[in-house]
Enzyme design. Structure first.
Site, PDB file in Angstrom:
ATOM      1  N   GLU A  55     -12.310  -0.116  12.520  1.00 34.33           N
ATOM      2  CA  GLU A  55     -11.768  -1.378  13.048  1.00 34.33           C
ATOM      3  C   GLU A  55     -12.373  -1.693  14.418  1.00 34.33           C
ATOM      4  OE1 GLU A  55      -7.288  -1.580  11.327  1.00 34.33           O
ATOM      5  OE2 GLU A  55      -7.676   0.069  12.695  1.00 34.33           O
TER       6      GLU A  55
ATOM      7  N   ASN B 107      -3.079  -2.291  14.235  1.00 33.21           N
ATOM      8  CA  ASN B 107      -3.343  -2.124  15.654  1.00 33.21           C
ATOM      9  C   ASN B 107      -3.918  -3.397  16.256  1.00 33.21           C
ATOM     10  OD1 ASN B 107      -2.648   0.718  15.728  1.00 33.21           O
ATOM     11  ND2 ASN B 107      -4.513   1.056  14.560  1.00 33.21           N
TER      12      ASN B 107
ATOM     13  N   GLY C 152       0.813  -1.208   0.000  1.00 38.35           N
ATOM     14  CA  GLY C 152       0.000   0.000   0.000  1.00 38.35           C
ATOM     15  C   GLY C 152       0.846   1.258   0.000  1.00 38.35           C
ATOM     16  N   ALA C 153       0.296   2.307  -0.554  1.00 39.22           N
ATOM     17  CA  ALA C 153       0.973   3.612  -0.564  1.00 39.22           C
ATOM     18  C   ALA C 153       0.002   4.679  -0.092  1.00 39.22           C
ATOM     19  CB  ALA C 153       1.506   3.938  -1.960  1.00 39.22           C
ATOM     20  N   GLY C 154      -0.714   4.349   0.975  1.00 35.30           N
ATOM     21  CA  GLY C 154      -1.609   5.318   1.597  1.00 35.30           C
ATOM     22  C   GLY C 154      -0.850   6.193   2.568  1.00 35.30           C
TER      23      GLY C 154
ATOM     24  N   LYS D  15       0.740   0.414  23.117  1.00 27.38           N
ATOM     25  CA  LYS D  15       0.112   1.237  22.083  1.00 27.38           C
ATOM     26  C   LYS D  15      -1.369   0.899  21.975  1.00 27.38           C
ATOM     27  CE  LYS D  15      -0.367   2.505  17.343  1.00 27.38           C
ATOM     28  NZ  LYS D  15      -0.148   2.200  15.922  1.00 27.38           N
TER      29      LYS D  15
ATOM     30  N   GLY E  53       1.876   3.668   4.756  1.00 30.28           N
ATOM     31  CA  GLY E  53       2.832   3.041   3.843  1.00 30.28           C
ATOM     32  C   GLY E  53       3.514   4.042   2.939  1.00 30.28           C
TER      33      GLY E  53
END
Length: 307
Positions: free
Chosen positions: A269, A103, A7-9, A186, A12
């Site tokens: 999510e 996550n 991915g290149a969002g 986290k 990423g």
């Protein structure tokens, strides 16, 4: 070291772009639409840490992926995990290390089942970033970190090699000798922030300004912390103190990405971040009334969205 970024969002695109900017061997696994965007406009990063436009970044689509990579950096959302696994599976060879930045913990089970636990490292990141209307990666705050390590602890030769590639290219990228503890801490913070800001539909500062707001925020943090403690990863030390501070900062504009997704009408999510904590709480007989209320709210949102 060959790195495949799935991915290149926002995530990423940012971390992969910084590595590409530093001359690392990076390829982005993307869908046709994103491949076209990157070919025409390049990978554009707008950031307090410096803007950059990377023209014609190396990309590959799933139906043409055949090469094996040393590292797969996985930054998808939990609801896209199944499709992502299918897409990058051909890139996983005998020595490939997968670093998931999702996550929670449920994704580890899915990755282990498909590739075997020896291929799957622990991983986490902290960054406030999004894609704007021009499909540029926009980092909203200068703070950023990327952690990775062996889930059993310690520093292996492969983790040291990955650290050499990542750390010199990405500010805040570090190998961890206790990555599972880091991931749990986290998760506690994120779940507390996501549950509270999504339920209240506003920022931490506005919640604190409301009657009972501080008690609610700290109460939900206590619920999440109790679940982590039962799993052997009680939050503590500097991270926990910073987390508590972030959730009690008057006037803070902080919200969770989950809340921003709700505002935009996007998938969330709910099960991966909140629902799994409740499952673990039930197994340990830990009462989590605030988490349950937030989860009901998120599932009602999902139902409304699907309709």
């Amino acid at each position: 070291m060959r790195v495949l970024v799935v991915g290149a969002g926002a995530i990423g695109g940012y971390f992969g772009g910084r590595m590409l900017q530093a001359g690392r061997d990076v390829t982005f696994l993307v869908r046709p639409r994103r491949a076209s965007e990157l070919a025409s406009a390049g990978l554009v990063i707008k950031s307090p840490n410096g803007d950059v436009t990377l023209n014609n970044p190396p990309t590959v689509q799933a139906d043409r992926l055949s090469d094996k990579f040393d590292v797969v950096l996985l930054s998808c959302k939990a609801f896209d995990l199944e499709d992502a696994i299918k897409s990058f599976a051909p890139a996983v060879g005998d020595k490939t290390a997968i670093i998931p930045l999702l996550n929670g913990m449920l994704h580890l089970d899915a990755l282990d089942k498909t590739f075997g636990a020896r291929h799957v490292l622990g991983g986490l990141c902290a960054i406030a970033a999004t894609l704007n209307e021009k499909r540029e990666v926009v980092q909203l705050q200068p703070m950023q970190s990327l952690g990775f390590g062996e889930r059993a602890g310690g520093l292996s030769d492969r983790v040291r090699a990955i650290a050499e590639t990542f750390s010199s290219a990405i500010n805040g990228a570090n190998a961890s000798e206790h990555v599972m503890q880091d991931m749990w801490e986290k998760w506690v913070f994120l779940a507390s922030l996501a549950a509270s800001t999504s339920l209240m539909r506003t920022s931490v500062g506005n919640i604190l300004a409301a009657p009972g707001g501080k008690d609610f925020l700290l109460g939900i943090l206590d619920e999440c912390s109790a679940i982590a403690a039962d799993a052997g990863h009680a939050p503590g030390g500097p991270f926990f103190q910073r987390t508590r501070g972030l959730l009690t900062t008057e006037g803070s504009p902080m919200t969770a990405s989950m809340f921003r997704d709700i505002k935009a009408g996007l998938p969330v999510e709910a099960d991966h971040v909140i629902g799994d904590l409740i499952v673990r709480a039930d197994a340990a007989k830990i009462p989590v009334p605030k988490l349950r209320t937030a989860y009901t709210h998120l599932k009602a949102y999902e139902k409304q969205r699907s309709a």
